[in-house]
Motif scaffolding. Sequence first.
Motif, PDB file in Angstrom:
ATOM      1  N   THR A   1      56.845 -67.148  85.969  1.00 29.52           N
ATOM      2  CA  THR A   1      56.989 -68.387  85.217  1.00 29.52           C
ATOM      3  C   THR A   1      58.356 -68.992  85.488  1.00 29.52           C
ATOM      4  O   THR A   1      59.308 -68.289  85.776  1.00 29.52           O
ATOM      5  CB  THR A   1      56.831 -68.153  83.702  1.00 29.52           C
ATOM      6  N   VAL A   2      58.429 -70.303  85.393  1.00 33.16           N
ATOM      7  CA  VAL A   2      59.660 -71.050  85.604  1.00 33.16           C
ATOM      8  C   VAL A   2      59.796 -72.041  84.458  1.00 33.16           C
ATOM      9  O   VAL A   2      58.957 -72.935  84.314  1.00 33.16           O
ATOM     10  CB  VAL A   2      59.626 -71.817  86.947  1.00 33.16           C
ATOM     11  N   ALA A   3      60.804 -71.890  83.612  1.00 35.62           N
ATOM     12  CA  ALA A   3      61.095 -72.820  82.522  1.00 35.62           C
ATOM     13  C   ALA A   3      59.859 -73.148  81.699  1.00 35.62           C
ATOM     14  O   ALA A   3      59.551 -74.302  81.448  1.00 35.62           O
ATOM     15  CB  ALA A   3      61.739 -74.084  83.080  1.00 35.62           C
ATOM     16  N   GLY A   4      59.118 -72.133  81.277  1.00 34.95           N
ATOM     17  CA  GLY A   4      57.931 -72.352  80.466  1.00 34.95           C
ATOM     18  C   GLY A   4      56.726 -72.845  81.240  1.00 34.95           C
ATOM     19  O   GLY A   4      55.771 -73.335  80.670  1.00 34.95           O
ATOM     20  N   ARG A   5      56.786 -72.712  82.547  1.00 36.43           N
ATOM     21  CA  ARG A   5      55.689 -73.149  83.399  1.00 36.43           C
ATOM     22  C   ARG A   5      55.250 -72.005  84.299  1.00 36.43           C
ATOM     23  O   ARG A   5      56.057 -71.212  84.745  1.00 36.43           O
ATOM     24  CB  ARG A   5      56.128 -74.319  84.278  1.00 36.43           C
ATOM     25  N   LEU A   6      53.975 -71.960  84.558  1.00 36.62           N
ATOM     26  CA  LEU A   6      53.433 -71.017  85.519  1.00 36.62           C
ATOM     27  C   LEU A   6      53.414 -71.706  86.873  1.00 36.62           C
ATOM     28  O   LEU A   6      52.937 -72.835  86.992  1.00 36.62           O
ATOM     29  CB  LEU A   6      52.017 -70.610  85.116  1.00 36.62           C
ATOM     30  N   VAL A   7      53.963 -71.059  87.883  1.00 36.29           N
ATOM     31  CA  VAL A   7      54.024 -71.643  89.215  1.00 36.29           C
ATOM     32  C   VAL A   7      52.919 -71.028  90.064  1.00 36.29           C
ATOM     33  O   VAL A   7      52.794 -69.809  90.143  1.00 36.29           O
ATOM     34  CB  VAL A   7      55.389 -71.375  89.883  1.00 36.29           C
ATOM     35  N   GLY A   8      52.119 -71.874  90.685  1.00 27.84           N
ATOM     36  CA  GLY A   8      51.064 -71.411  91.577  1.00 27.84           C
ATOM     37  C   GLY A   8      51.274 -71.979  92.959  1.00 27.84           C
ATOM     38  O   GLY A   8      51.730 -73.109  93.123  1.00 27.84           O
ATOM     39  N   LEU A   9      50.950 -71.189  93.955  1.00 29.92           N
ATOM     40  CA  LEU A   9      51.195 -71.592  95.331  1.00 29.92           C
ATOM     41  C   LEU A   9      49.878 -71.599  96.101  1.00 29.92           C
ATOM     42  O   LEU A   9      49.105 -70.646  96.018  1.00 29.92           O
ATOM     43  CB  LEU A   9      52.167 -70.602  95.975  1.00 29.92           C
ATOM     44  N   THR A  10      49.611 -72.683  96.810  1.00 30.66           N
ATOM     45  CA  THR A  10      48.510 -72.733  97.757  1.00 30.66           C
ATOM     46  C   THR A  10      49.125 -72.873  99.135  1.00 30.66           C
ATOM     47  O   THR A  10      50.343 -72.938  99.271  1.00 30.66           O
ATOM     48  CB  THR A  10      47.549 -73.908  97.484  1.00 30.66           C
ATOM     49  N   LYS A  11      48.310 -72.982 100.151  1.00 32.13           N
ATOM     50  CA  LYS A  11      48.855 -73.113 101.506  1.00 32.13           C
ATOM     51  C   LYS A  11      49.684 -74.374 101.679  1.00 32.13           C
ATOM     52  O   LYS A  11      50.616 -74.406 102.462  1.00 32.13           O
ATOM     53  CB  LYS A  11      47.726 -73.102 102.520  1.00 32.13           C
ATOM     54  N   ARG A  12      49.348 -75.420 100.955  1.00 32.45           N
ATOM     55  CA  ARG A  12      50.014 -76.707 101.154  1.00 32.45           C
ATOM     56  C   ARG A  12      50.763 -77.256  99.949  1.00 32.45           C
ATOM     57  O   ARG A  12      51.493 -78.224 100.076  1.00 32.45           O
ATOM     58  CB  ARG A  12      48.981 -77.754 101.579  1.00 32.45           C
ATOM     59  N   THR A  38      53.889 -69.584 102.533  1.00 36.21           N
ATOM     60  CA  THR A  38      53.456 -68.190 102.644  1.00 36.21           C
ATOM     61  C   THR A  38      53.984 -67.313 101.529  1.00 36.21           C
ATOM     62  O   THR A  38      53.479 -66.208 101.333  1.00 36.21           O
ATOM     63  CB  THR A  38      53.902 -67.588 103.994  1.00 36.21           C
ATOM     64  N   ALA A  39      55.011 -67.766 100.790  1.00 34.06           N
ATOM     65  CA  ALA A  39      55.584 -66.938  99.733  1.00 34.06           C
ATOM     66  C   ALA A  39      56.298 -67.800  98.695  1.00 34.06           C
ATOM     67  O   ALA A  39      56.714 -68.915  98.983  1.00 34.06           O
ATOM     68  CB  ALA A  39      56.572 -65.936 100.323  1.00 34.06           C
ATOM     69  N   LEU A  40      56.422 -67.229  97.512  1.00 34.81           N
ATOM     70  CA  LEU A  40      57.099 -67.886  96.402  1.00 34.81           C
ATOM     71  C   LEU A  40      57.884 -66.820  95.637  1.00 34.81           C
ATOM     72  O   LEU A  40      57.369 -65.727  95.397  1.00 34.81           O
ATOM     73  CB  LEU A  40      56.082 -68.530  95.464  1.00 34.81           C
ATOM     74  N   ALA A  41      59.120 -67.134  95.259  1.00 31.59           N
ATOM     75  CA  ALA A  41      59.932 -66.227  94.450  1.00 31.59           C
ATOM     76  C   ALA A  41      60.686 -67.051  93.420  1.00 31.59           C
ATOM     77  O   ALA A  41      61.109 -68.170  93.701  1.00 31.59           O
ATOM     78  CB  ALA A  41      60.919 -65.458  95.321  1.00 31.59           C
ATOM     79  N   VAL A  42      60.854 -66.483  92.234  1.00 31.63           N
ATOM     80  CA  VAL A  42      61.543 -67.175  91.145  1.00 31.63           C
ATOM     81  C   VAL A  42      62.810 -66.412  90.802  1.00 31.63           C
ATOM     82  O   VAL A  42      62.784 -65.188  90.651  1.00 31.63           O
ATOM     83  CB  VAL A  42      60.631 -67.271  89.902  1.00 31.63           C
ATOM     84  N   HIS A  43      63.919 -67.124  90.691  1.00 29.67           N
ATOM     85  CA  HIS A  43      65.183 -66.513  90.284  1.00 29.67           C
ATOM     86  C   HIS A  43      65.031 -65.987  88.858  1.00 29.67           C
ATOM     87  O   HIS A  43      64.412 -66.652  88.016  1.00 29.67           O
ATOM     88  CB  HIS A  43      66.301 -67.553  90.354  1.00 29.67           C
ATOM     89  N   PRO A  44      65.567 -64.801  88.553  1.00 29.69           N
ATOM     90  CA  PRO A  44      65.413 -64.236  87.207  1.00 29.69           C
ATOM     91  C   PRO A  44      65.907 -65.152  86.089  1.00 29.69           C
ATOM     92  O   PRO A  44      65.355 -65.149  84.999  1.00 29.69           O
ATOM     93  CB  PRO A  44      66.239 -62.950  87.249  1.00 29.69           C
ATOM     94  N   GLY A  45      66.918 -65.956  86.366  1.00 29.01           N
ATOM     95  CA  GLY A  45      67.431 -66.878  85.355  1.00 29.01           C
ATOM     96  C   GLY A  45      66.569 -68.110  85.185  1.00 29.01           C
ATOM     97  O   GLY A  45      66.730 -68.862  84.229  1.00 29.01           O
ATOM     98  N   GLY A  46      65.658 -68.346  86.109  1.00 28.74           N
ATOM     99  CA  GLY A  46      64.739 -69.468  86.021  1.00 28.74           C
ATOM    100  C   GLY A  46      65.284 -70.801  86.495  1.00 28.74           C
ATOM    101  O   GLY A  46      64.595 -71.804  86.444  1.00 28.74           O
ATOM    102  N   ARG A  47      66.509 -70.838  86.974  1.00 32.01           N
ATOM    103  CA  ARG A  47      67.098 -72.113  87.403  1.00 32.01           C
ATOM    104  C   ARG A  47      66.556 -72.581  88.747  1.00 32.01           C
ATOM    105  O   ARG A  47      66.483 -73.767  89.017  1.00 32.01           O
ATOM    106  CB  ARG A  47      68.614 -71.968  87.482  1.00 32.01           C
TER     107      ARG A  47
END
Length: 73
Positions: A1-12, A38-47
């Motif tokens: 999650t990022v700032a109260g949001r769920l982040v989803g990744l597709t190919k595009r 191909t990948a997604l990562a979220v900083h632990p602080g969410g910034r």
Amino acid sequence: TVAGRLVGLTKRRINLWDFQTVHWVQQQMRNPVRHMFTALAVHPGGRWFATADSTGTVRFWETDTLKFSAAFD
């Protein structure tokens, strides 16, 4: 999650689901160079969150503004 949001990744696209409004965030971000994500990562602080694409480029995005910030090959 990022700032109260769920982040989803597709190919595009990067899609964001807002937990407070229970809706998809209107802005969907596309990879600026038309390569597949191909990948997604979220900083632990969410910034920040980072994406990688099929060329190996890593891009950093600002959580608050959903704007592209920097890229590294």
